[in-house]
Design an enzyme around this catalytic site. Structure first.
Site, PDB file in Angstrom:
ATOM      1  CG  ASP A 247      -1.931   1.046   1.269  1.00 28.60           C
ATOM      2  OD1 ASP A 247      -2.786   1.026   0.374  1.00 28.60           O
ATOM      3  OD2 ASP A 247      -1.908   1.904   2.167  1.00 28.60           O
ATOM      4  CD  GLU A 306      -2.158   2.319  -3.650  1.00 32.93           C
ATOM      5  OE1 GLU A 306      -3.194   2.943  -3.862  1.00 32.93           O
ATOM      6  OE2 GLU A 306      -1.516   2.446  -2.587  1.00 32.93           O
TER       7      GLU A 306
HETATM    8  C1  GLC Z   1      -4.323   2.966  -0.719  1.00 31.82           C
HETATM    9  C2  GLC Z   1      -5.551   2.109  -0.554  1.00 31.82           C
HETATM   10  C3  GLC Z   1      -6.686   2.963  -0.108  1.00 31.82           C
HETATM   11  C4  GLC Z   1      -6.315   3.599   1.225  1.00 31.82           C
HETATM   12  C5  GLC Z   1      -4.997   4.344   1.122  1.00 31.82           C
HETATM   13  C6  GLC Z   1      -4.457   4.694   2.468  1.00 31.82           C
HETATM   14  O1  GLC Z   1      -4.468   3.909  -1.719  1.00 31.82           O
HETATM   15  O2  GLC Z   1      -5.823   1.435  -1.752  1.00 31.82           O
HETATM   16  O3  GLC Z   1      -7.880   2.247   0.001  1.00 31.82           O
HETATM   17  O4  GLC Z   1      -7.319   4.490   1.609  1.00 31.82           O
HETATM   18  O5  GLC Z   1      -4.016   3.571   0.498  1.00 31.82           O
HETATM   19  O6  GLC Z   1      -3.971   3.547   3.107  1.00 31.82           O
END
Ligand code: GLC
Length: 580
Positions: A247, A306
């Site tokens: 994340d 991500e």
């Molecule tokens: C990422 C996740 C999202 C979350 C954010 C903060 O973007 O996909 O759902 O709110 O991180 O952790």
């Protein structure tokens, strides 16, 4: 997180195993494909894997409390095996106050009671492996929950203390420190800083949170943070997971001195510019060390970033040979429905990852964006569904790995009319805190509505009892979209996905490898035609049918095409697969 781990993760899971009553059968005919547990020797399995994202709270609720859980996921694994995917990515199920749907973790080694316990996680991983499915779990290293023992200790400690060094605490600006330390804004809207209170009740230092105030950012310059996450990764690897979705993988390192940005509406710059809090070069050192850790385990365990990077080239840095295995390709997700734009995004993505020897990943939807069936619906929901089905065939024909977000195989639309009182997304609430709607665009509850499995009454098999609860209400009419309703109907979106994934597995030219664009009569204006060994994919992006020479023998089509002699009439917004 503070306690010393004395037993292995699996031993801990076994010790926690409760006795459970047998569950009623789902009644669905989900006969799995022949199961073959993943082999440690399947090197590079991730290069062309189809990976299914399970948003745990909305997938399947085994105990009837209205919230999906790990046991629910386990019971529904046969659906995923039958769909033909290679792996499952589970969104966070760790102990959490749920201020941001579990992306606010209070204990990285515990399962939140909402979702089960460690023995459920262990049983899920083993059941998935028996069905030949790999399991990827989410790891949230940019921030913890504000209820994490480290953060409560930091709040109780003095400015400048070791406990505070794990986060980013700073004195405020202005004479009395009443202004935030810099001008950074939270991704969810409002300032990225919250002021603390001293034990005597006077206003104290500020702490940084790039997301909600309940998600304080960790300081990755602190060696304890580095060590702790190594240990957390090992905990889950020991339990048998096949990798991590990382994340905010672009956020852990902040520019030295935390410099001002100089203007507002910074959320709009995410993914468009290198910001002092995102996509800093220093993050790559962390990913390199995680890669070494992953490589020290057997079985080709992977890391998936991500990462919101401003260009395909900068994104490719995350998947250099000594870094992570994959990075989500959000440039493809954001691409409008336009043949030329799609072609250039595909070329850029393939070119950038090829330059570092990595495969590309393709993704159309996830738990943070409006579902693509609705994004593509410029004129009508029917148009959106037509395009979504066609886009799925395009995506599954491209070289590399593909992510499917739960429910897209059912053609689910975004739920756009949720009443405000049921919404839970912190981005929704924070968008109203400042002058107007400064938060993240699009509110994320509408893509998180529990998915329909069977029956004619809500929660449509999501929970065990007809008429039972679901944490977000499902729309009327979702009975027709359920797994049960679509199974066996050759025109359904579910059967289209099943056929496409099965063919992708069978046709040797698909998956990892190369592709080339066809031009001239093989690709009239508005049509994308791509060729792979023994295979052609043609996508008509126009709102009317196109007649063109048939490039081969049709094997799958997202809508009925008409054939006459050696030509084909491809309907509006339709994708056809051909064997040649
Ligand atoms: C990422 C996740 C999202 C979350 C954010 C903060 O973007 O996909 O759902 O709110 O991180 O952790």
């Amino acid at each position: 997180m503070t306690q010393e781990l004395t037993t292995s993760a699996r031993a801990a899971a076994r010790a926690a195993a409760p006795a459970r009553a047998p569950q009623p059968s789902t009644g669905l005919d989900d006969s799995p494909r022949p199961a073959r547990p993943p082999e440690p020797t399947d090197a590079g399995w991730w290069r062309d894997a189809v990976i299914y994202q399970v948003y745990v709270r909305s997938f399947a609720d085994s105990d009837g409390d209205g919230v999906g859980d790990l046991r629910g996921v386990r019971e529904r694994l046969p659906h995923l095996a039958r769909l033909g995917v290679d792996a499952v990515w589970l969104t966070p199920f760790y102990a959490s106050p749920q201020a941001d749907g579990g992306y606010d973790v209070a204990d990285y080694r515990a399962v939140d009671p909402l979702f089960g316990d460690l023995s459920d996680a262990d049983a899920l991983v083993r059941a998935a492996h028996r069905l030949g499915l790999r399991v990827i779990v989410d790891i949230v290293p940019n921030h913890t929950s504000d209820r994490h023992p480290w953060f409560t200790a930091a709040l109780a400690a003095e400015p400048g203390s070791a406990a505070r060094a794990r986060y980013h605490f700073r004195p405020g600006r202005g004479g009395d420190g009443a202004l935030p330390p810099n001008d950074w804004e939270s991704v969810f809207g409002g300032p990225a800083w919250t002021r603390t209170e001293n034990p005597d009740g006077t206003p104290g230092d500020w702490y940084l949170h790039l997301f909600a105030p309940e998600q304080p950012d960790l300081n990755w310059d602190c060696p304890e943070v580095v060590e702790e996450f190594d240990s957390v990764l090992r905990f889950w690897l020991d339990l048998g997971v096949d990798g991590f979705r990382i994340d905010v993988a672009h956020g852990m390192v902040k520019a030295a001195g935390l410099p001002d940005i100089g203007h507002k509406e910074q959320a709009k710059l995410i993914g468009a510019q290198v910001l002092p809090f995102f996509d800093q070069d220093g993050v790559h050192e962390i990913h390199r060390s995680w890669r070494r850790l992953l490589d020290s385990y057997d079985g080709d365990r992977i890391g998936v970033a991500e990462a919101w990077a401003p260009s395909a080239e900068r994104l490719a840095l995350y998947v250099r040979p000594d870094e992570l295995h994959q990075a989500f390709n959000f440039h493809f997700l954001r691409c409008p429905w336009d043949a030329a734009a799609m072609r250039s995004v595909i070329d850029e993505s393939l070119g950038a990852t090829a330059s570092v020897g990595a495969p590309t990943t393709w993704v159309l939807s996830n738990h943070d964006v409006v579902r693509h069936t609705t994004r593509y619906a410029e004129e009508s929901p029917e148009q959106g569904l037509r395009r979504a089905r066609a886009a799925a065939l395009l995506m599954l024909a491209l070289p590399g790995s593909t992510y499917i977000y739960q429910g897209e195989e059912l053609g689910l639309p975004e739920v756009v009319d949720l009443p405000d009182e049921v919404r839970q997304d912190p981005a929704f609430f924070r968008s109203f805190t400042e002058d107007g709607q400064s938060g993240q665009d699009g509110f994320r509850d509408g893509c998180r509505v529990p998915i329909p499995w069977s029956g004619s009454e809500a929660p449509y098999g999501f929970g065990p009892v007809a008429g039972g609860p679901s944490w977000l209400p499902q729309p009327d009419g979702w009975a027709a979209l359920s797994v049960e309703a679509q199974t066996g109907d050759p025109s359904s979106t579910l059967e289209l996905y099943r056929s496409a994934i099965a063919l992708r597995r069978r046709l040797p030219g698909l998956g990892d490898g190369t592709m080339a664009w066809l031009d001239g009569p093989a690709a009239p204006e508005g049509v994308l035609a791509l060729s792979r060994p023994g295979f052609v994919c043609t996508l008509n992006t126009l709102g009317h049918p196109v007649e063109m020479p048939a490039p081969g023998r049709p094997v799958l089509s997202s809508a009925p095409a008409e054939f006459e002699g050696r030509s084909v009439r491809i309907p509006a917004d339709c994708c056809v697969w051909w064997a040649i």
